[in-house]
Design a protein around this motif. Structure first.
Motif, PDB file in Angstrom:
ATOM      1  N   HIS A  41       0.831  -1.205   0.000  1.00 20.76           N
ATOM      2  CA  HIS A  41       0.000   0.000   0.000  1.00 20.76           C
ATOM      3  C   HIS A  41       0.868   1.260   0.000  1.00 20.76           C
ATOM      4  CE1 HIS A  41      -4.340  -0.765   0.236  1.00 20.76           C
ATOM      5  NE2 HIS A  41      -4.011  -1.951   0.714  1.00 20.76           N
ATOM      6  N   THR A  42       2.038   1.198   0.624  1.00 20.50           N
ATOM      7  CA  THR A  42       2.939   2.352   0.633  1.00 20.50           C
ATOM      8  C   THR A  42       3.350   2.733  -0.784  1.00 20.50           C
ATOM      9  OG1 THR A  42       3.775   1.726   2.803  1.00 20.50           O
ATOM     10  CG2 THR A  42       5.124   3.246   1.517  1.00 20.50           C
ATOM     11  N   HIS A  45       0.507   4.810  -2.096  1.00 23.87           N
ATOM     12  CA  HIS A  45       0.420   6.117  -1.438  1.00 23.87           C
ATOM     13  C   HIS A  45       1.521   7.056  -1.928  1.00 23.87           C
ATOM     14  CE1 HIS A  45      -2.789   4.771   0.994  1.00 23.87           C
ATOM     15  NE2 HIS A  45      -2.073   4.013   1.809  1.00 23.87           N
ATOM     16  N   ARG A  48       1.183   8.216  -5.635  1.00 23.98           N
ATOM     17  CA  ARG A  48       0.135   9.225  -5.812  1.00 23.98           C
ATOM     18  C   ARG A  48       0.302  10.409  -4.865  1.00 23.98           C
ATOM     19  NH1 ARG A  48      -5.265   5.525  -7.238  1.00 23.98           N
ATOM     20  NH2 ARG A  48      -4.323   4.562  -9.085  1.00 23.98           N
ATOM     21  N   HIS A  50       0.200  10.836  -1.664  1.00 24.89           N
ATOM     22  CA  HIS A  50      -0.798  11.027  -0.621  1.00 24.89           C
ATOM     23  C   HIS A  50      -0.220  11.710   0.616  1.00 24.89           C
ATOM     24  CE1 HIS A  50      -3.487   7.569  -2.354  1.00 24.89           C
ATOM     25  NE2 HIS A  50      -3.561   8.678  -3.051  1.00 24.89           N
ATOM     26  N   GLY A  51       1.069  11.550   0.853  1.00 30.89           N
ATOM     27  CA  GLY A  51       1.693  12.177   2.019  1.00 30.89           C
ATOM     28  C   GLY A  51       2.277  13.547   1.732  1.00 30.89           C
ATOM     29  N   TYR A 247      -6.035   3.037   8.302  1.00 29.22           N
ATOM     30  CA  TYR A 247      -6.660   4.362   8.263  1.00 29.22           C
ATOM     31  C   TYR A 247      -7.122   4.728   9.670  1.00 29.22           C
ATOM     32  CZ  TYR A 247     -10.517   1.053   7.801  1.00 29.22           C
ATOM     33  OH  TYR A 247     -11.358  -0.018   7.966  1.00 29.22           O
ATOM     34  N   TYR A 269      -1.310   2.250  10.709  1.00 32.02           N
ATOM     35  CA  TYR A 269      -1.721   3.648  10.541  1.00 32.02           C
ATOM     36  C   TYR A 269      -0.725   4.554  11.257  1.00 32.02           C
ATOM     37  CZ  TYR A 269      -4.606   7.884  10.898  1.00 32.02           C
ATOM     38  OH  TYR A 269      -5.073   9.154  10.830  1.00 32.02           O
ATOM     39  N   TYR A 328      -3.212  -1.413  -8.507  1.00 28.01           N
ATOM     40  CA  TYR A 328      -3.416  -0.317  -7.565  1.00 28.01           C
ATOM     41  C   TYR A 328      -4.901  -0.032  -7.359  1.00 28.01           C
ATOM     42  CZ  TYR A 328       1.516   1.181  -7.262  1.00 28.01           C
ATOM     43  OH  TYR A 328       2.866   1.265  -6.989  1.00 28.01           O
TER      44      TYR A 328
END
Length: 349
Positions: A41-42, A45, A48, A50-51, A247, A269, A328
């Motif tokens: 999942h990293t 993230h 895209r 996300h962080g 999450y 999370y 993804y």
């Protein structure tokens, strides 16, 4: 050394073929031809952004299994042809207290991660395992036990060590009572590892219908977290709870199920918890909420050796690199049991 890869060039761009340059081989380097790379999942993230801290272009992938192509003159632990692994880190300072303790992931100077990081020796961007080959300093290369299927072993380099580390840290053994929250890539590894360590293992889940899979993976019991009578029956039972939920979620319902001095470990999370924690449930039972982040190199090798001795690998779906963008999208829908792994031979296509 020029290698083929798949990269994202912006948050909205799909991963696409990309060519990158690996560094010249240093004296302590191991050059690895990549056979398989797990999809975490990293990866999604960071691809895209996300962080908000992704540097483009980005080549994800930190669950790498490959075969040694070349070694530098100072390398002593590996030879050409060896089957090896590389996880989430490729370097650290090796001098600070965390590094000396074997916690390179907590390096005071900042670990160098396998991708979206900067090599502190030469300032080059690091690129991950969605590629033909990778060059890594010997200290961060792991031996793969011969008993393990290479494709199934790839996710052990992240999902495996992420769940092994807290089980090891809190001394889970025969007779321990362990619960796992969530049945995904991390959760399915936590069930397998805790069971192999001899624990009595339970799964907390919000979704009915997961019993068959949970029992197959090692659970002795499935508890529906939305069923008040089942949660009440679990009060005061667990020495360790491994919380794999990725999450923001309410941890309060699980705290009363901890035994005296029990611990709930967050591994999925890393953001703020929106629901305040009821301190009374912690203070009254000498309980703790803590966290754990991947694991050190020696600990990861210990985990791999344990998996080799016990025949433990991840449940995987193998795919060609050309299907990574669809993978993804499926990950976002939790449509995988339980980990995607890329067959890197597909790059030649």
């Amino acid at each position: 050394m020029m290698v083929r890869a798949f990269a994202a060039t912006s948050p909205d761009a799909p991963l696409a073929p990309f060519e990158l340059e690996r560094r010249e081989t240093r004296d302590d380097d191991v050059v690895i031809d990549i056979l398989y790379c797990g999809v975490c999942h990293t990866d999604l993230h960071l691809a895209r952004n996300h962080g908000g801290f992704t540097t483009y272009p980005i080549v994800p992938g930190h669950e790498i299994i490959g075969r040694v192509r070349e070694v530098g003159p100072q390398v002593t632990r590996f030879g050409v042809g060896d089957l090896v692994g590389v996880g989430c880190m490729v370097d650290s300072c090796q001098q600070c207290a965390p590094c000396r303790h074997g916690w390179e992931q907590n390096c005071s100077a900042g670990a160098t991660f396998t991708y979206n990081s900067v090599d502190k020796r030469d300032g080059m961007q690091t690129y991950g395992g969605y590629s033909d080959a990778i060059t890594v300093t010997e200290n961060f290369v792991l031996s793969l036990p011969a008993e393990l299927d290479p494709a199934g072993a790839a996710p052990l380099l992240c999902a495996g060590i992420t769940t092994w580390a807290p089980l090891h840290r809190w001394n889970v053994r025969e007779g321990s009572r362990v619960a796992v929250i969530g049945l995904g890539g991390l959760g399915h590894m936590a069930l397998k590892l805790a069971k192999a360590l001899g624990a009595e293992v339970s799964l907390f889940t919000r979704s009915a219908g997961k019993e068959a899979d949970a029992f197959r993976l090692g659970a002795d019991e499935v508890i529906l977290s939305g069923a008040p009578e089942q949660m009440a029956a679990a009060a005061g039972r667990f020495d360790v709870i491994i919380d794999t939920v990725p999450y923001d979620h309410d941890v309060n319902p699980y705290l009363p199920t901890l035994a005296l001095e029990g611990v709930l470990v967050l591994v999925g999370y890393m953001g703020p918890l929106g629901t305040p924690v009821n301190a009374g449930a912690i203070v009254g039972g000498r309980r703790a909420i803590t966290g754990s982040f991947i694991g050190g190199v020696s600990e990861t090798q210990q985990m791999l050796d344990f998996c080799g001795a016990n025949g433990i690998v991840s449940d995987v779906e193998i795919l060609p690199i050309q299907d990574i963008n669809q993978a993804y999208e499926r990950m976002l829908k939790s449509d995988v049991k339980y980990r995607f792994v890329i067959d890197m031979a597909s790059l030649a296509e």
